[in-house]
Design an enzyme around this catalytic site. Structure first.
Site, PDB file in Angstrom:
ATOM      1  N   SER A 136      32.285  43.124  57.269  1.00  0.00           N
ATOM      2  CA  SER A 136      31.067  43.855  56.961  1.00  0.00           C
ATOM      3  C   SER A 136      29.982  42.851  56.606  1.00  0.00           C
ATOM      4  CB  SER A 136      31.304  44.811  55.793  1.00  0.00           C
ATOM      5  OG  SER A 136      30.123  45.488  55.452  1.00  0.00           O
ATOM      6  N   LYS A 162      30.686  45.089  61.408  1.00  0.00           N
ATOM      7  CA  LYS A 162      29.957  46.207  60.806  1.00  0.00           C
ATOM      8  C   LYS A 162      28.662  45.672  60.224  1.00  0.00           C
ATOM      9  CE  LYS A 162      31.032  48.296  56.748  1.00  0.00           C
ATOM     10  NZ  LYS A 162      31.733  49.210  55.814  1.00  0.00           N
ATOM     11  N   LYS A 164      24.914  46.788  58.197  1.00  0.00           N
ATOM     12  CA  LYS A 164      24.255  47.789  57.380  1.00  0.00           C
ATOM     13  C   LYS A 164      22.910  48.153  58.007  1.00  0.00           C
ATOM     14  CE  LYS A 164      27.300  47.711  53.943  1.00  0.00           C
ATOM     15  NZ  LYS A 164      28.025  48.891  53.429  1.00  0.00           N
ATOM     16  N   ASP A 189      26.719  51.058  59.214  1.00  0.00           N
ATOM     17  CA  ASP A 189      26.958  51.743  57.945  1.00  0.00           C
ATOM     18  C   ASP A 189      25.614  52.044  57.303  1.00  0.00           C
ATOM     19  OD1 ASP A 189      27.858  52.736  55.559  1.00  0.00           O
ATOM     20  OD2 ASP A 189      28.837  50.902  54.892  1.00  0.00           O
ATOM     21  N   GLU A 214      28.810  55.119  59.987  1.00  0.00           N
ATOM     22  CA  GLU A 214      29.461  55.436  58.714  1.00  0.00           C
ATOM     23  C   GLU A 214      28.473  56.056  57.734  1.00  0.00           C
ATOM     24  OE1 GLU A 214      32.264  53.207  55.349  1.00  0.00           O
ATOM     25  OE2 GLU A 214      31.349  52.050  56.960  1.00  0.00           O
ATOM     26  N   ASP A 239      32.722  58.289  54.359  1.00  0.00           N
ATOM     27  CA  ASP A 239      33.146  57.335  53.334  1.00  0.00           C
ATOM     28  C   ASP A 239      32.977  58.001  51.973  1.00  0.00           C
ATOM     29  OD1 ASP A 239      33.373  55.257  51.478  1.00  0.00           O
ATOM     30  OD2 ASP A 239      31.979  53.917  52.478  1.00  0.00           O
ATOM     31  N   LYS A 263      39.185  54.169  50.921  1.00  0.00           N
ATOM     32  CA  LYS A 263      39.075  53.115  49.910  1.00  0.00           C
ATOM     33  C   LYS A 263      39.910  53.535  48.707  1.00  0.00           C
ATOM     34  CE  LYS A 263      34.449  51.592  51.242  1.00  0.00           C
ATOM     35  NZ  LYS A 263      33.009  51.601  50.873  1.00  0.00           N
ATOM     36  N   GLY A 291      36.003  48.263  52.384  1.00  0.00           N
ATOM     37  CA  GLY A 291      36.010  47.230  51.352  1.00  0.00           C
ATOM     38  C   GLY A 291      34.990  47.503  50.266  1.00  0.00           C
TER      39      GLY A 291
END
Length: 369
Positions: A136, A162, A164, A189, A214, A239, A263, A291
């Site tokens: 990420s 991944k 953001k 994400d 996500e 998530d 998670k 994570g």
């Protein structure tokens, strides 16, 4: 198994690189380490993954410490624990506070597995001998910096990237990434940065062949996500919306997602994480392990969880050296060619480097039961 001693440590560690999301930017990481000791002297460790600011869930490092010290640990006093799943039941009268619960429960799982002569992966029913991992990458100052991070990650063998995104930092960014890296398995994400008012923008995601988007909408929503999933081809991964196996069942029933991120801290521990895995497996919904910028203990628990069969996508469990100059476990978590070999040592599979733990400890509380 009877828990006789619990040690709560609050740590603060500096990350190798700042990590930015739509919430904010983090350079130092505060977290908790929970050590439990049973009547035979076996020790188990769990990691509290709440942040110092309540921007992911309502929990913080300090609220978790309060819950663990004043409520959760006292609930273990006088209890004979035959199996770690029982801890989930013991804590049921306490609402939410999932990260606090997970820190204690994971320590019990580690202790119990060592006591039974099992790896943590074996103890939870995992079968994989190695796991695939992705990475990420937080929001970067500019595209060239992001490109460099992606190139480094691909050279290191990570199986998935991944990135953001947030409003104003999304379509153009993904277009640039796809132009530079057309074949890379890529997911985005959003950390709840959008609403259904952004529907036309979110439809544009379909052109980028993303593995998934996500949590694009509100952190507690499964209804609007179902509406969005009907309108876009890109699989939605939930998530923050999924705090329990029941949440997963409802989201699947509504059609709110096609993937679920698990998670351990967010859902309250290893036991609930296993339940979510099983619900999704029965429904044909793949899962993967997210994570929380964990240090080595949390990372070790994530590795064990990912050995379950329905973890179909590479998780965010990158190696220790991606985040820390020196981790608090020995050996550190190592990624080779995009995979992590699952340790064959009992319990979580790594030794805790207590001298390194002490170096970063800002507070220590010992409780005798």
């Amino acid at each position: 198994m009877i828990i006789r001693d619990v040690i709560i440590r609050k740590l603060e560690m500096t990350m190798k690189n700042s990590f930015s999301t739509s919430f904010g930017t983090m350079k130092t990481r505060q977290f908790l380490i929970i050590e439990v000791v049973d009547e035979k002297g076996n020790k188990g460790y769990g990691e509290g993954v709440a942040f110092s600011i309540p921007w992911y869930t309502e929990e913080t490092t300090e609220t978790s410490l309060h819950m663990i010290r004043d409520f959760l640990v006292p609930m273990l006093k006088g209890k004979t624990i035959q199996h770690p799943d029982e801890v989930n039941e013991i804590f049921k009268s306490i609402r939410k506070n999932n990260m606090a619960k997970a820190a204690v429960e994971c320590a019990v799982w580690d202790c119990w597995a060592k006591r039974q002569g099992l790896t943590l992966a074996e103890a939870i029913g995992g079968k994989k001998e190695k796991i695939d991992v992705g990475i990420s990458i937080g929001l970067q100052a500019d595209f060239e910096t992001l490109t460099e991070r992606i190139n480094q990650s691909l050279k290191s063998g990570f199986k998935r990237i991944k990135v953001k995104i947030k409003p104003g930092h999304d379509i153009m960014l993904l277009s640039q990434i796809r132009e530079r890296f057309p074949e890379v398995p890529l997911m985005a994400d959003a950390n709840s940065a959008y609403t259904l008012d952004d529907l036309e923008l979110l439809k544009q995601l379909d052109q980028f062949n993303l593995t998934m988007i996500e949590q694009p909408l509100a952190s507690d929503d499964i209804v609007d996500h179902a509406t969005l999933q009907q309108q876009i081809q890109t699989p939605i991964c939930l998530d923050e919306s999924i705090l329990s196996a029941e949440d997963a069942r409802r989201a699947i029933q509504l059609g709110s997602c096609r993937v679920i991120n698990v998670k351990i801290g967010r859902v309250g521990g290893m036991t609930e994480a296993k339940k979510i895995h099983d619900v999704c497996q029965r429904a044909g919904i793949p899962v993967w392990c997210g994570g929380m910028l964990e240090a080595g203990i949390g990372r070790a628990h994530n590795i064990a969880l990912t050995t379950l069969p329905n973890f179909a996508f590479p998780g965010d469990t990158a190696g220790s050296n991606s985040y820390w100059e020196r981790d608090i476990i020995s050996p550190e978590v190592i990624v080779q060619d995009g995979t992590i070999m699952v340790s064959k040592l009992n319990g979580m599979g790594y030794d805790v480097d207590l001298s390194e733990v002490d170096h970063h400890t800002t507070r220590r509380i010992e409780i005798k039961l």
